[in-house]
Motif scaffolding. Structure first.
Motif, PDB file in Angstrom:
ATOM      1  N   GLU A   1       2.516 -13.822  -9.224  1.00 61.01           N
ATOM      2  CA  GLU A   1       0.980 -12.897  -9.042  1.00 61.01           C
ATOM      3  C   GLU A   1       0.210 -11.951  -7.791  1.00 61.01           C
ATOM      4  OE1 GLU A   1      -1.959 -11.763 -12.295  1.00 61.01           O
ATOM      5  OE2 GLU A   1      -0.044 -12.789 -12.219  1.00 61.01           O
ATOM      6  N   ALA A   2       1.022 -12.731  -6.750  1.00 61.96           N
ATOM      7  CA  ALA A   2       0.437 -11.912  -4.998  1.00 61.96           C
ATOM      8  C   ALA A   2       1.880 -11.144  -5.492  1.00 61.96           C
ATOM      9  CB  ALA A   2       1.243 -13.157  -4.393  1.00 61.96           C
ATOM     10  N   VAL A   3       2.828 -11.380  -6.088  1.00 57.99           N
ATOM     11  CA  VAL A   3       4.204 -10.059  -5.019  1.00 57.99           C
ATOM     12  C   VAL A   3       3.843  -9.328  -5.988  1.00 57.99           C
ATOM     13  CG1 VAL A   3       6.694  -9.916  -5.995  1.00 57.99           C
ATOM     14  CG2 VAL A   3       5.531 -12.170  -4.362  1.00 57.99           C
ATOM     15  N   ARG A   4       3.604  -9.681  -7.464  1.00 54.79           N
ATOM     16  CA  ARG A   4       2.837  -8.341  -8.795  1.00 54.79           C
ATOM     17  C   ARG A   4       1.622  -7.447  -8.714  1.00 54.79           C
ATOM     18  NH1 ARG A   4       4.017 -11.894 -14.656  1.00 54.79           N
ATOM     19  NH2 ARG A   4       6.239 -11.224 -14.448  1.00 54.79           N
TER      20      ARG A   4
ATOM     21  N   ALA B   1      -0.086  -7.351  -5.053  1.00 52.84           N
ATOM     22  CA  ALA B   1       0.196  -6.850  -3.712  1.00 52.84           C
ATOM     23  C   ALA B   1       0.969  -6.228  -3.639  1.00 52.84           C
ATOM     24  CB  ALA B   1      -0.354  -8.175  -2.774  1.00 52.84           C
ATOM     25  N   GLU B   2       0.514  -5.439  -2.269  1.00 56.63           N
ATOM     26  CA  GLU B   2       2.180  -4.540  -1.481  1.00 56.63           C
ATOM     27  C   GLU B   2       3.162  -5.385  -0.778  1.00 56.63           C
ATOM     28  OE1 GLU B   2       4.500  -1.193  -0.501  1.00 56.63           O
ATOM     29  OE2 GLU B   2       2.991  -0.987  -2.289  1.00 56.63           O
ATOM     30  N   GLN B   3       2.316  -5.905  -0.307  1.00 60.21           N
ATOM     31  CA  GLN B   3       2.976  -7.771   0.969  1.00 60.21           C
ATOM     32  C   GLN B   3       2.003  -8.944   0.513  1.00 60.21           C
ATOM     33  OE1 GLN B   3       3.153  -5.619   4.517  1.00 60.21           O
ATOM     34  NE2 GLN B   3       0.945  -5.994   4.984  1.00 60.21           N
ATOM     35  N   ILE B   4       2.557  -9.778   0.827  1.00 54.89           N
ATOM     36  CA  ILE B   4       1.898 -11.120   0.816  1.00 54.89           C
ATOM     37  C   ILE B   4       2.138 -11.661   2.307  1.00 54.89           C
ATOM     38  CG2 ILE B   4       2.497 -11.222  -2.018  1.00 54.89           C
ATOM     39  CD1 ILE B   4       4.607 -13.199  -1.374  1.00 54.89           C
ATOM     40  N   VAL B   5       1.758 -12.557   2.759  1.00 51.15           N
ATOM     41  CA  VAL B   5       0.812 -13.692   3.614  1.00 51.15           C
ATOM     42  C   VAL B   5       1.514 -15.030   3.306  1.00 51.15           C
ATOM     43  CG1 VAL B   5       0.701 -14.402   5.212  1.00 51.15           C
ATOM     44  CG2 VAL B   5       0.454 -11.639   4.893  1.00 51.15           C
ATOM     45  N   PRO B   6       2.440 -15.442   3.075  1.00 50.87           N
ATOM     46  CA  PRO B   6       3.116 -16.789   2.559  1.00 50.87           C
ATOM     47  C   PRO B   6       2.284 -18.065   3.607  1.00 50.87           C
ATOM     48  CG  PRO B   6       5.267 -16.151   1.858  1.00 50.87           C
ATOM     49  CD  PRO B   6       4.339 -15.284   3.123  1.00 50.87           C
ATOM     50  N   VAL B   7       1.773 -19.339   3.369  1.00 52.45           N
ATOM     51  CA  VAL B   7       1.605 -19.657   4.865  1.00 52.45           C
ATOM     52  C   VAL B   7       1.327 -21.780   4.788  1.00 52.45           C
ATOM     53  CG1 VAL B   7      -0.300 -21.073   6.206  1.00 52.45           C
ATOM     54  CG2 VAL B   7      -0.667 -18.227   5.545  1.00 52.45           C
TER      55      VAL B   7
ATOM     56  N   GLY C   1      11.941 -11.697  -7.741  1.00 55.86           N
ATOM     57  CA  GLY C   1      13.231 -11.049  -7.176  1.00 55.86           C
ATOM     58  C   GLY C   1      13.393 -10.208  -5.760  1.00 55.86           C
ATOM     59  N   PHE C   2      12.175 -10.177  -5.491  1.00 60.09           N
ATOM     60  CA  PHE C   2      12.089  -9.575  -3.409  1.00 60.09           C
ATOM     61  C   PHE C   2      10.177 -10.244  -3.513  1.00 60.09           C
ATOM     62  CE2 PHE C   2      11.355  -6.015  -0.179  1.00 60.09           C
ATOM     63  CZ  PHE C   2      11.831  -7.079   0.351  1.00 60.09           C
ATOM     64  N   ILE C   3      10.225 -10.414  -2.206  1.00 61.00           N
ATOM     65  CA  ILE C   3       9.134 -10.288  -1.362  1.00 61.00           C
ATOM     66  C   ILE C   3       9.190  -9.372   0.337  1.00 61.00           C
ATOM     67  CG2 ILE C   3       7.655 -12.117  -0.416  1.00 61.00           C
ATOM     68  CD1 ILE C   3       8.864 -14.302  -1.884  1.00 61.00           C
ATOM     69  N   ARG C   4       7.304  -9.179   0.247  1.00 65.66           N
ATOM     70  CA  ARG C   4       7.741  -8.007   0.939  1.00 65.66           C
ATOM     71  C   ARG C   4       6.920  -8.871   2.185  1.00 65.66           C
ATOM     72  NH1 ARG C   4       7.562  -4.017  -1.339  1.00 65.66           N
ATOM     73  NH2 ARG C   4       9.779  -3.153  -0.779  1.00 65.66           N
ATOM     74  N   ILE C   5       6.528  -9.126   3.208  1.00 65.50           N
ATOM     75  CA  ILE C   5       5.796  -9.407   3.722  1.00 65.50           C
ATOM     76  C   ILE C   5       5.875  -8.941   5.007  1.00 65.50           C
ATOM     77  CG2 ILE C   5       6.362 -12.131   3.906  1.00 65.50           C
ATOM     78  CD1 ILE C   5       8.204 -11.592   6.402  1.00 65.50           C
ATOM     79  N   PRO C   6       4.355  -9.150   5.849  1.00 62.43           N
ATOM     80  CA  PRO C   6       4.440  -7.588   7.333  1.00 62.43           C
ATOM     81  C   PRO C   6       5.395  -7.333   8.371  1.00 62.43           C
ATOM     82  CG  PRO C   6       1.777  -9.255   6.247  1.00 62.43           C
ATOM     83  CD  PRO C   6       3.703 -10.027   5.698  1.00 62.43           C
TER      84      PRO C   6
END
Length: 424
Positions: free
Chosen positions: A24-27, A29-35, A176-181
């Motif tokens: 849901e976060a990937v869908r 948001a432009e980017q996510i921050v996994p913590v 399929g892909f994750i974008r992070i800062p």
């Protein structure tokens, strides 16, 4: 998709498969921050002198967090790892990366939900919303044929009605892909000393389990398609599969196991151990929903905060150290301390002995399991203790019939039993 950034707070959901908050976060948001935060409150001492997380549990947890990091890397992502209280850490990270919202999976045990409430309050001061998801059960609570407050207190009734009137949803897709800062500061995994633990104690252990999503998936595949036909007579499929450590930390999802079992049954419909595994998943759901419905009152506990008497303490230490003089009990406890694992049937045996034969307050035993059992899960463990102490709230209807020869033949217990028998 918007230009916002969402922080994904991992807790007991250390996987990328069937993970709603990640997808849901990937869908959205432009980017996510996994913590992931190693909260020091999980590494304190209990009133019974036990650690909330011992060395074996910590090892499995560290491996599982590292496994999540490797899974995220495969998607182009990473994982921020911090040691500290999440109510302090998460707001700082939100400010650093201009996070708009934080996602996490809701817990049910009071210790975990209290921490969520503290985090939610800290985030709200920065006008950041903590969004709760439900992702630890086989059946989603919205798909149950009754509201939580009306769930039957009897497992047989719960199982019958859910099987008839509910559905197990398909697993969520893996992104399929994750974008992070860019240049996200990730941090290293903590050392044992960072967690106030002694790594040297691991040298005395067997360390037969390795944490992490890929390890859990491999274990599931091995059990279903290599081992299962050999053990179809097993009376406890979860015990035989030994999947509970990965389920407890969310390295495996219950639905992933369920649909893998369904796929297996379509190929080998005669074998029934896989079917029993589904029942064990339903037990996990039942205990979790019971904890949500009743809280700690499922144990009818009139002695919530008491310490052990002098005689109880002596008996508890003998039990903990495998020195009760009852060889089978001692063999089980030595296996638990050595490997971090006992199946539920064996746990019930040693739990019953502690309470009914040694007369020790059950919470001391529960605290010790929390320290050493790598598959510790508040709902399942408390449900099993309610079973032992005959809770009046839950009707377990699962006869406590334990045969010593069955216990003695259980995996590592057999070795310890033979060794202790030869010494006597």
């Amino acid at each position: 998709m918007s230009g916002k950034t969402i922080l994904v707070w991992f807790r007991n959901d250390l996987r990328i498969h069937d993970n709603e908050i990640l997808l849901e976060a990937v869908r959205r948001a432009e980017q996510i921050v996994p913590v992931y935060c190693f909260d020091p409150r999980y590494f304190e001492l209990s009133r019974y002198g036990t650690k909330k997380t011992g060395e074996l549990r910590a090892k499995f947890l560290l491996e599982s967090v590292n496994g999540l990091r490797e899974s995220l890397k495969q998607l182009g992502g990473e994982l921020i790892v911090k040691v500290g209280r999440p109510e302090d850490i998460l707001p700082e990270i939100c400010s650093q990366y201009e996070v708009a919202e934080v996602y996490h999976h809701r817990e049910v045990a009071s210790f975990e939900t209290d921490i969520s409430a503290i985090v939610e309050e800290a985030l709200w001061k920065k006008q950041i919303n903590l969004k709760h998801f439900i992702g630890h059960t086989l059946y989603h609570k919205e798909d149950l044929p009754f509201p939580i407050k009306n769930i039957p207190n009897d497992f047989a009734a719960f199982r019958k009605k859910t099987e008839r009137d509910s559905v197990v949803k398909p697993c969520f897709d893996t992104p399929g892909f994750i974008r992070i800062p860019e240049n996200m500061e990730t941090g290293d995994l903590p050392s044992f000393s960072d967690l106030n633990l002694d790594e040297e104690l691991l040298h005395e252990s067997e360390q037969g389990f390795i944490g992490g999503e890929q390890e859990g998936l491999q274990r599931l595949n091995k059990f279903l398609f290599t081992e299962e036909p050999k053990v179809k007579g097993s009376r406890n499929a979860m015990s035989t599969s030994r999947l509970s450590p990965w389920l407890s930390l969310g390295c495996l999802s219950s639905r992933e196991v369920y649909w893998a079992v369904k796929k297996h049954k379509s190929r080998q419909p005669v074998n029934d151990t896989a079917s029993k595994l589904i029942i064990e998943l339903q037990w996990r759901d039942f205990f979790r929903f019971m904890l949500k419905k009743h809280g700690s009152s499922i144990l009818d506990d009139k002695e919530t905060g008491r310490d052990l008497s002098e005689s109880e303490l002596k008996n508890f230490e003998k039990w903990r150290d495998g020195k009760t003089g009852t060889i089978l009990v001692d063999a089980c406890m030595k296996e638990l301390v050595s490997s971090g694992y006992l199946n539920d049937k064996v746990k019930q045996y040693v739990s019953s002995f502690l309470v009914k034969e040694l007369g020790v307050f059950w919470k001391a035993g529960a605290a010790f399991f929390e320290e050493v059992a790598i598959d510790y899960s508040p709902a399942s463990d408390w449900g099993n203790w309610a079973y032992i102490i005959d809770s009046e709230i839950m009707s377990i209807n699962r006869p406590l019939t334990i045969k010593s020869d069955e216990i003695a033949e259980d995996f590592g217990v057999k070795r310890w039993f033979s060794e202790l028998t030869s010494q006597n």
